[in-house]
Design an enzyme around this catalytic site. Structure first.
Site, PDB file in Angstrom:
ATOM      1  N   GLU A 308       9.409  -2.527 -11.868  1.00  8.17           N
ATOM      2  CA  GLU A 308       8.198  -1.331 -12.464  1.00  8.17           C
ATOM      3  C   GLU A 308       7.921  -1.342 -14.164  1.00  8.17           C
ATOM      4  OE1 GLU A 308       6.852   2.306 -12.659  1.00  8.17           O
ATOM      5  OE2 GLU A 308       9.203   2.624 -11.131  1.00  8.17           O
ATOM      6  N   ASP A 312       4.153  -2.422 -15.332  1.00 11.18           N
ATOM      7  CA  ASP A 312       3.022  -1.831 -16.729  1.00 11.18           C
ATOM      8  C   ASP A 312       2.420  -3.543 -17.335  1.00 11.18           C
ATOM      9  OD1 ASP A 312       4.418  -0.066 -15.927  1.00 11.18           O
ATOM     10  OD2 ASP A 312       5.947   1.068 -17.005  1.00 11.18           O
ATOM     11  N   SER A 510       2.764   4.512 -11.755  1.00  7.85           N
ATOM     12  CA  SER A 510       3.673   4.178 -12.404  1.00  7.85           C
ATOM     13  C   SER A 510       2.228   2.734 -12.283  1.00  7.85           C
ATOM     14  CB  SER A 510       4.588   3.887 -12.341  1.00  7.85           C
ATOM     15  OG  SER A 510       4.880   3.008 -10.802  1.00  7.85           O
ATOM     16  N   ASP A 551     -16.204  10.348  -9.363  1.00  9.35           N
ATOM     17  CA  ASP A 551     -15.668  11.293  -8.892  1.00  9.35           C
ATOM     18  C   ASP A 551     -14.992  10.603  -7.819  1.00  9.35           C
ATOM     19  OD1 ASP A 551     -15.019  13.870  -8.442  1.00  9.35           O
ATOM     20  OD2 ASP A 551     -17.052  14.526  -7.963  1.00  9.35           O
ATOM     21  N   VAL A 552     -14.116  11.119  -7.286  1.00  7.58           N
ATOM     22  CA  VAL A 552     -13.229  11.033  -5.755  1.00  7.58           C
ATOM     23  C   VAL A 552     -13.287  12.298  -5.523  1.00  7.58           C
ATOM     24  CG1 VAL A 552     -11.394  10.639  -4.695  1.00  7.58           C
ATOM     25  CG2 VAL A 552     -11.982   9.351  -6.794  1.00  7.58           C
ATOM     26  N   GLY A 571     -16.324  17.120  -8.420  1.00 11.68           N
ATOM     27  CA  GLY A 571     -15.770  17.535  -9.955  1.00 11.68           C
ATOM     28  C   GLY A 571     -14.609  17.671  -9.856  1.00 11.68           C
ATOM     29  N   ASP A 573     -10.937  18.015  -9.472  1.00  7.64           N
ATOM     30  CA  ASP A 573      -9.859  19.012  -8.709  1.00  7.64           C
ATOM     31  C   ASP A 573      -8.245  18.454  -8.753  1.00  7.64           C
ATOM     32  OD1 ASP A 573      -8.878  16.110  -7.403  1.00  7.64           O
ATOM     33  OD2 ASP A 573     -10.676  15.699  -7.146  1.00  7.64           O
TER      34      ASP A 573
END
Length: 593
Positions: A308, A312, A510, A551-552, A571, A573
């Protein structure tokens, strides 16, 4: 501007709260049975509404009682008066909102302390109470938190609690936690000064990071629909995994001159048992041609490789190699201890990436959320950007949506209105750098505790007016909606990381969070290197500049275990926010501020 807010408020502020007496009375009744032997003072339980730990539903298993001599470190949050919180919040919004006359006029730490105005009497009463029981007490610079270190025996007597060790049921490498299984209480004389003693009743969510071994050879994929999949890292194990080169291509991240120095700064928060090995970072840096150097580490040195932490560090530096990185390490799993660490720094890093969530929704008390939100507002008032991963279990969270009365479980802190929540995506076509879709397990939804903040009211209203929504009784359509933005996080093409000496693929929000944090650290460079203030709390800027994101419009965050979730649409979501970063468009928006 900020000075006027605090002048004339040097003494303790008295706030008229008609409910306070009723609340106090209710607390007294709740705590009245919890006497310590030989004492008859009434006691109060600050987080009385938190149910006791239930081993049948928890991912944490109770083990033996703490030995009497074990050293316990606790964060004590002191009560901040309502008027002071209102002043802090109005300052937070003013300095964070582009177009406001106060935009960018961030406070110094001393100004934050003056704004909070926690009385010396309060600090002294609480400090003496813990010190008299044998604790070493440190007062935080803002005078709103104490760190107390004492033996388990002293803590149990003072808090009328039984401290046990808890072990995670599935993640074997997870460190054990010391918690008060059946709650705690305080002597009434000190309880009026204390919001909570943390995190005695909260259990963190520990992600079970599934790593994928070396990918199939690159030749088995065709790159017809999008761009060629770049060979970003020398190691063949990284082929078809997301690498720094893939992110740079998709998010239009400029190739930074490694030598360019910047006044910008950034940090990742790491907890107990998640650390890094410099040898791993060096292997990644060499293979993937990025400078993975750490400027400083605050609070720890436990050279155990944690995937983890390495994820990062490797990816925030992959995005922003020239920006100095601080690792804020905390030996306890404690959001409040992290908040205390960053608010105690005279020159804290400007952007913070945090992958932390609570394990059980019902253990997040009102006091705990208020204390965390106060910390987030303090950070924003000082010009810091705080980004949290939105979670990796879709709309249902770790507890699941339930069997008979299905209900989504929003995440905290991701659903706090005072931070930026980063969701997750996947490439639509495997190993094609092109359109993205919502990651099925990306956290997103609507808070059950906080109303829709002004900055997102318009965007959320537009989302709620379209037809593709889950059944209304499963979620709170008037709550703060998240995530705000997203980045790659899913399992279609996992991220290539080096951990414990080997290359592996890792997925999760993460991974998305440090990527977005790194992009905003780069954007901050454009400002601070030209003598302008840092971007600070990002959401008002983000919602004013949707054109800064790609945008997805495909995918749904059901979590994969049931049919309902929020769909990605045109837009904003509740699966991907405004979508994923477009560095060029964001840079243009930042330069116009």
């Amino acid at each position: 501007g900020a000075r006027a807010l605090v002048d004339g408020h040097t003494g303790p502020t008295q706030v008229c709260d008609p409910l306070a007496d009723i609340k106090m009375y209710a607390l007294t009744l709740l705590g009245a049975t919890a006497y310590t032997p030989g004492s008859y003072a009434p006691r109060l339980s600050p987080e009385a509404e938190v149910p006791h730990h239930d081993h049948s539903t928890s991912s944490w298993l109770r083990e033996e009682r703490a030995s009497p001599q074990a050293r316990v470190t606790l964060t004590v949050a002191l009560r901040v008066e309502g008027e002071a919180l209102k002043r802090l919040e109005s300052t937070f919004w003013a300095v964070s909102t582009p177009g406001d006359p106060e935009y960018g006029k961030h406070l110094s730490n001393d100004q934050v302390t003056a704004l909070l105005n926690v009385s010396h009497e309060r600090v002294s009463a609480a400090s003496h109470h813990f010190a008299a029981a044998g604790a070493e007490v440190t007062v935080a610079p803002n005078r709103d938190m104490l760190t107390v270190v004492m033996t388990a025996a002293e803590a149990e007597a003072l808090l009328s609690a039984r401290l046990h060790w808890y072990r995670h049921s599935r993640v074997k490498a997870a460190p054990r936690l010391l918690r008060a299984a059946a709650g705690y209480s305080l002597d009434a004389s000190v309880a009026q000064h204390v919001s909570l003693v943390g995190e005695l009743v909260q259990f963190p969510h520990i992600a079970e990071k599934a790593t994928t071994d070396a990918a199939e050879p690159a030749s088995s994929f065709s790159a017809a629909a999008g761009e060629e999949w770049p060979k970003g890292c020398a190691a063949a194990q990284c082929d078809n995994f997301v690498t720094p080169a893939v992110l740079a291509m998709r998010y239009k991240i400029p190739a930074a001159a490694a030598s360019s120095s910047t006044a910008s700064s950034m940090a990742v928060a790491e907890y107990q048992g998640q650390y890094y090995k410099t040898s791993d970072l060096a292997t990644f840096g060499e293979s993937c041609k990025v400078d993975v150097s750490i400027k400083e580490t605050i609070g720890g040195d436990l050279p155990v490789a944690g995937v983890e932490a390495e994820l990062d560090i490797e990816y925030i530096k992959a995005v922003a190699p020239a920006v100095p990185l601080t690792v804020v390490y905390n030996s306890q799993y404690s959001l409040l201890a992290w908040a205390r660490q960053i608010s105690s720094l005279e020159n804290p890093p400007l952007v913070h990436s945090v992958s932390y969530g609570n394990d059980e929704k019902q253990q997040v008390s009102a006091e705990y959320m208020q204390t965390a939100n106060t910390a987030f507002m303090k950070a924003g008032a000082r010009g810091l950007s705080i980004l949290f991963a939105s979670g990796d279990q879709g709309v249902c969270g770790r507890e699941g949506c339930g069997f008979f009365k299905k209900r989504f479980k929003p995440d905290f802190p991701a659903a706090s209105p005072y931070i930026t929540a980063v969701g997750g995506t996947d490439f639509v076509t495997k190993s094609v750098v092109g359109d993205e879709k919502a990651w099925v397990a990306g956290g997103g939804g609507f808070s059950d505790d906080f109303a829709i903040p002004a900055y997102q009211a318009e965007a959320v209203a537009a989302y709620l007016s379209q037809p593709d929504l889950p059944p209304k009784d499963m979620w709170n359509s008037t709550g703060r909606a998240y995530p705000d933005v997203s980045a790659l996080a899913g399992q279609v093409n996992p991220y290539c990381v080096v951990s414990s000496g080997r290359f592996a693929g890792v997925a999760g929000t993460s991974a998305a969070c440090p990527v977005v944090a790194g992009i905003f650290a780069l954007l901050n460079s454009r400002r601070v290197d030209n003598g302008k203030p840092a971007l600070g709390f990002l959401n008002p800027f983000i919602y004013q500049n949707p054109q800064g994101f790609q945008d997805v419009t495909q995918g749904k965050n059901t979590g994969g275990m049931q049919e309902y979730g929020f769909s990605a649409v045109k837009g904003w979501d509740a699966a991907t926010g405004f979508g994923t970063p477009d560095f060029d468009a964001l840079a243009e928006a930042v330069d116009q501020l």
